[in-house]
Design a protein around this motif. Structure first.
Motif, PDB file in Angstrom:
ATOM      1  N   SER A 100       0.374  35.644  16.825  1.00  0.00           N
ATOM      2  CA  SER A 100       1.380  36.684  16.551  1.00  0.00           C
ATOM      3  C   SER A 100       0.178  37.460  17.769  1.00  0.00           C
ATOM      4  O   SER A 100       0.828  38.306  17.917  1.00  0.00           O
ATOM      5  N   LYS A 101      -0.768  37.765  17.646  1.00  0.00           N
ATOM      6  CA  LYS A 101      -2.079  37.644  18.016  1.00  0.00           C
ATOM      7  C   LYS A 101      -2.126  37.372  19.664  1.00  0.00           C
ATOM      8  O   LYS A 101      -2.831  36.486  19.567  1.00  0.00           O
ATOM      9  N   ARG A 102      -2.617  38.335  20.709  1.00  0.00           N
ATOM     10  CA  ARG A 102      -2.108  37.745  21.918  1.00  0.00           C
ATOM     11  C   ARG A 102      -3.866  37.265  22.570  1.00  0.00           C
ATOM     12  O   ARG A 102      -4.578  36.677  22.775  1.00  0.00           O
ATOM     13  N   GLN A 103      -4.513  37.495  21.397  1.00  0.00           N
ATOM     14  CA  GLN A 103      -6.191  37.875  21.688  1.00  0.00           C
ATOM     15  C   GLN A 103      -6.410  36.280  20.718  1.00  0.00           C
ATOM     16  O   GLN A 103      -7.556  35.501  21.039  1.00  0.00           O
ATOM     17  N   LEU A 104      -5.444  35.431  20.366  1.00  0.00           N
ATOM     18  CA  LEU A 104      -6.061  34.193  19.401  1.00  0.00           C
ATOM     19  C   LEU A 104      -6.027  33.239  20.561  1.00  0.00           C
ATOM     20  O   LEU A 104      -5.788  33.015  21.659  1.00  0.00           O
ATOM     21  N   PRO A 105      -7.734  32.353  21.066  1.00  0.00           N
ATOM     22  CA  PRO A 105      -7.884  31.267  21.616  1.00  0.00           C
ATOM     23  C   PRO A 105      -6.516  30.810  22.152  1.00  0.00           C
ATOM     24  O   PRO A 105      -6.509  29.477  21.006  1.00  0.00           O
ATOM     25  N   ASN A 106      -6.352  30.078  23.035  1.00  0.00           N
ATOM     26  CA  ASN A 106      -5.299  28.734  23.252  1.00  0.00           C
ATOM     27  C   ASN A 106      -3.776  29.278  22.592  1.00  0.00           C
ATOM     28  O   ASN A 106      -3.448  28.399  21.938  1.00  0.00           O
ATOM     29  N   ARG A 107      -3.294  30.615  22.475  1.00  0.00           N
ATOM     30  CA  ARG A 107      -2.574  30.808  21.770  1.00  0.00           C
ATOM     31  C   ARG A 107      -1.186  30.332  22.310  1.00  0.00           C
ATOM     32  O   ARG A 107      -0.656  29.411  21.578  1.00  0.00           O
ATOM     33  N   ALA A 108      -1.257  29.657  23.959  1.00  0.00           N
ATOM     34  CA  ALA A 108      -0.176  28.552  24.070  1.00  0.00           C
ATOM     35  C   ALA A 108      -0.343  27.695  23.196  1.00  0.00           C
ATOM     36  O   ALA A 108       1.301  27.129  23.036  1.00  0.00           O
ATOM     37  N   PHE A 109      -0.952  26.559  23.712  1.00  0.00           N
ATOM     38  CA  PHE A 109      -1.270  25.390  23.455  1.00  0.00           C
ATOM     39  C   PHE A 109      -0.841  25.365  21.599  1.00  0.00           C
ATOM     40  O   PHE A 109      -0.130  24.418  21.336  1.00  0.00           O
ATOM     41  N   TRP A 110      -1.166  26.258  20.556  1.00  0.00           N
ATOM     42  CA  TRP A 110      -0.884  25.920  19.541  1.00  0.00           C
ATOM     43  C   TRP A 110       0.282  26.154  19.227  1.00  0.00           C
ATOM     44  O   TRP A 110       0.625  25.831  18.012  1.00  0.00           O
ATOM     45  N   THR A 111       0.963  27.677  20.076  1.00  0.00           N
ATOM     46  CA  THR A 111       2.215  27.670  19.814  1.00  0.00           C
ATOM     47  C   THR A 111       3.109  26.670  20.296  1.00  0.00           C
ATOM     48  O   THR A 111       4.074  26.062  19.907  1.00  0.00           O
ATOM     49  N   GLY A 112       2.875  25.938  21.279  1.00  0.00           N
ATOM     50  CA  GLY A 112       3.368  24.876  21.621  1.00  0.00           C
ATOM     51  C   GLY A 112       3.296  23.877  21.192  1.00  0.00           C
ATOM     52  O   GLY A 112       4.091  22.381  20.809  1.00  0.00           O
ATOM     53  N   PHE A 113       2.289  23.618  19.917  1.00  0.00           N
ATOM     54  CA  PHE A 113       1.820  22.485  19.168  1.00  0.00           C
ATOM     55  C   PHE A 113       2.895  23.098  18.241  1.00  0.00           C
ATOM     56  O   PHE A 113       3.938  21.641  17.349  1.00  0.00           O
TER      57      PHE A 113
END
Length: 292
Positions: A100-113
């Protein structure tokens, strides 16, 4: 304006009719089950539906409660439900909070995973081999760990936490609070509605599950209540070590009443819990699905 009011009334009438029909499809079978569970054999064998008891006979409940396997199954199911629900809440929240944190590195990748796992899985045979090779057979861990986290619920919790005002955490950091304090004192209390939703989903899922117990549990004393209920419905006996044909000495005189009594005993606890979590369930589901 008058024509619009008529269309609104017609729409409301259709909606209420559909909801009434849906409610009847749920209430009438439950009435049938309750009536048969407390009815004597001559009433059960009558032709037609039985929605209201005309005579009472609680021998079915006596047969169900007399069997030790029912109480053992209850104990195993309670342990599984409590342990599995707790693990699911903790794992889901710990997975959703970083996403839920925008500052998480590669957030879009992990969400898609995470989303990818909703469409593809290893399958039944790899799952069975994995559980067997890591030594979880005939243990409660084989029932609670493989499905500990649901990708769907993880995304719902993620959306809920992401919708919380960031100013709350910022003001707490200004006051000197660290990340763990903010998580425990601010985020967790505000996330209680969605956590209650996750708890309800997980508890119902664990309480109703039986297939994984049939796969991973060979010891009859460790089998869950739903698997015992399945054997009662199919075999007509409350002892899973026997079949209806072989258990001629203990064959019930009113097997239908015993089957329905076992069904009532099985579904009653989860029905008692649901009303207390319903308000959180509705609120958490709606708020958690607003923001993507």
């Amino acid at each position: 304006m008058k024509q619009r009011r008529m269309s609104d009334r017609l729409f409301s009438l259709v909606v209420y009719a559909l909801l009434t029909g849906l409610a009847l499809t749920i209430v009438l079978p439950m009435m049938q089950v309750l009536t048969i569970s407390v009815s004597p054999l001559n009433v059960v064998n009558r032709y037609g539906f039985h929605f209201i008891p005309t005579a009472f006979d609680f021998s079915g409940y006596r047969q169900v409660f007399h069997k030790e396997t029912i109480w053992t199954g209850y104990q195993n199911t309670l342990v599984r439900t409590i342990l599995g629900t707790g693990i699911t809440i903790v794992m889901t929240f710990l997975g959703a909070y970083p996403l839920s944190k925008r500052q998480l590195p590669n957030r879009a990748f992990w969400t898609g995973f995470v989303v990818l796992t909703m469409f593809f899985s290893g399958g039944l045979i790899p799952s069975y081999m994995l559980v067997k090779n890591i030594g979880l057979m005939n243990t409660v861990w084989s029932l609670v760990l493989p499905g500990a986290v649901s990708a769907f619920m993880l995304l719902i919790v993620r959306n809920f936490i992401a919708a919380l005002p960031e100013s709350l955490e910022e003001s707490a950091k200004i006051d000197g609070a660290n990340d763990l304090y903010i998580l425990w004192k601010i985020v967790v209390p505000l996330s209680m509605p969605i956590l209650a939703t996750v708890a309800l989903y997980a508890a119902v899922d664990h309480w109703n599950a039986w297939f994984d117990s049939m796969l991973y549990i060979q010891n009859e004393k460790k089998q869950v209540l739903q698997l015992i209920l399945r054997k009662i419905i199919i075999d007509g006996t409350a002892d899973p070590s026997t079949t209806g044909a072989a258990d001629s000495m203990n064959a019930p005189t009113n097997s239908q009443a015993m089957k329905m009594a076992a069904l009532v005993v099985t579904m009653l606890p989860i029905m008692c819990v649901y009303p207390f979590l319903q308000k959180y369930f509705v609120k958490g589901t709606l708020l958690g699905s607003v923001k993507g």
